[in-house]
Design a protein around this motif. Structure first.
Motif, short mmCIF file in Angstrom:
data_model
loop_
_atom_site.label_atom_id
_atom_site.label_comp_id
_atom_site.label_asym_id
_atom_site.label_seq_id
_atom_site.Cartn_x
_atom_site.Cartn_y
_atom_site.Cartn_z
N TYR A 82 12.23 -3.64 -104.17
CA TYR A 82 13.68 -3.43 -104.37
C TYR A 82 14.19 -2.52 -103.26
CZ TYR A 82 18.04 -2.08 -106.81
OH TYR A 82 19.35 -1.86 -107.16
N THR A 103 18.01 -1.38 -101.75
CA THR A 103 19.45 -1.50 -101.96
C THR A 103 20.17 -0.39 -101.22
OG1 THR A 103 21.18 -1.72 -103.66
CG2 THR A 103 19.47 -0.08 -104.05
N ALA A 120 21.44 1.40 -109.74
CA ALA A 120 20.36 1.13 -108.78
C ALA A 120 19.21 2.10 -108.97
CB ALA A 120 20.90 1.21 -107.35
N LYS A 123 17.23 1.14 -112.03
CA LYS A 123 16.40 -0.04 -111.76
C LYS A 123 15.16 0.33 -110.95
CE LYS A 123 16.51 -4.69 -109.75
NZ LYS A 123 15.98 -5.31 -110.98
N ASN A 176 11.37 -0.28 -112.09
CA ASN A 176 10.39 -1.01 -111.28
C ASN A 176 9.08 -0.24 -111.18
OD1 ASN A 176 12.13 -3.13 -110.78
ND2 ASN A 176 12.79 -2.37 -108.78
N SER A 208 10.31 1.00 -104.37
CA SER A 208 11.75 0.79 -104.48
C SER A 208 12.46 1.82 -103.60
CB SER A 208 12.23 0.94 -105.92
OG SER A 208 11.74 -0.10 -106.74
N ASP A 243 22.56 -5.03 -102.50
CA ASP A 243 21.11 -5.24 -102.54
C ASP A 243 20.66 -5.99 -101.29
OD1 ASP A 243 21.10 -4.03 -104.98
OD2 ASP A 243 20.77 -5.86 -106.13
N LYS A 295 17.06 -6.43 -100.92
CA LYS A 295 15.89 -7.14 -101.47
C LYS A 295 15.78 -6.80 -102.93
CE LYS A 295 10.88 -7.67 -100.63
NZ LYS A 295 9.74 -7.19 -99.80
N ASN A 296 15.59 -7.81 -103.75
CA ASN A 296 15.51 -7.59 -105.20
C ASN A 296 14.57 -8.62 -105.78
OD1 ASN A 296 15.86 -7.00 -107.86
ND2 ASN A 296 18.04 -7.42 -107.92
#
Length: 254
Positions: free
Chosen positions: A182, A184, A200, A203, A207, A215, A250, A252-253
């Motif tokens: 992840y 962002t 974010a 999240k 993760n 992340s 974002d 990459k997610n």
């Protein structure tokens, strides 16, 4: 008085400061984004019930004093070495929630090697990256993220790409590595963006708890003192100049 006592009850509270934030007065300059990001991290830690299990890694720069404001366990790293220390802490205590809190000089200059290799290995940590495009604590020198033509104390005429190279988009670089799950880029200059950044951050910690890998939450920020602007003007300048080069959203997610 009785009416007031009736209103002031726990079930009637709409908002209060999180207990994860200390009572220490913030030392940051007016308009600085650090205080808002501190608050968001503290709220996420409280809401996820992680205060007793979270360890922050504080490096060098304006962000070094984060340990004064969040009531969690901390380790201080040498300049640029936060990802390496975060790696060690997480591997020794995998049950902990571990995050580094780094500026652009720390993450994208002296700490580039540690950052890239931690992400390439997919270390199960959270990295919070404050990008204000300048060295704030040490006098406003040009940083790896300083924009083309942007003045700094070491390039008063503005960054010359032919001489100094182009600004590094570290988040885009890290998003290409297999270990990042992840990546962002957010901001905290409006209420709506504050909510997005908090989402974010939550999240990113989720993760980590799911063992997904690294992340990274980048926050494009202002530096009123380094930019020699008022807080209002700095926000306007960031919208007009920083966001086109460092677009929000974002990257990459997975």
């Amino acid at each position: 008085m009785s009416d007031i006592n009736t209103i002031i009850k726990p079930e009637n509270i709409i908002y209060k400061k999180t207990d994860v934030l200390s009572e220490n007065e913030l030392h940051y300059c007016p308009g600085c984004s650090h205080g808002t990001v501190h608050k968001l991290i503290a709220e996420v830690i409280e809401e996820m019930g992680m205060q007793d299990t979270t360890i922050g890694i504080a490096p060098v720069g304006c962000s070094v004093l984060a340990y004064n404001y969040l009531e969690i366990d901390w380790q201080e790293a040498a300049h640029g070495r936060a990802p390496a220390l975060a790696t060690a802490v997480k591997r020794l205590m995998p049950e902990k929630n571990v995050f580094s809190y780094q500026g652009d000089g720390d993450m994208a200059a002296i700490g580039t090697a540690e950052t890239i290799h931690a992400c390439n290995r997919g270390e199960n940590i959270v990295m919070v990256f404050i990008n204000n495009g300048i060295y704030g604590m040490t006098g406003g020198q040009m940083a790896p993220t300083t924009l083309p033509g942007m003045p700094a104390s070491t390039c008063p005429a503005g960054r010359d790409v032919s001489h100094d190279g182009a600004p590094i988009k570290i988040s885009e670089l890290l998003a290409q590595l297999p270990g990042t799950c992840y990546v962002t880029r957010q901001s905290v200059h409006t209420a709506a963006n504050v909510r997005k950044t908090k989402k974010a951050l939550k999240k990113a910690f989720e993760n980590q708890q799911a063992n997904k890998g690294t992340s990274l939450v980048e926050v494009v920020s202002t530096c009123s003192s380094g930019w020699k602007m008022t807080p209002v003007k700095a926000n306007e300048w960031m919208e007009e100049n920083m966001f086109p080069y460092y677009p929000l959203g974002d990257i990459k997610n997975e």
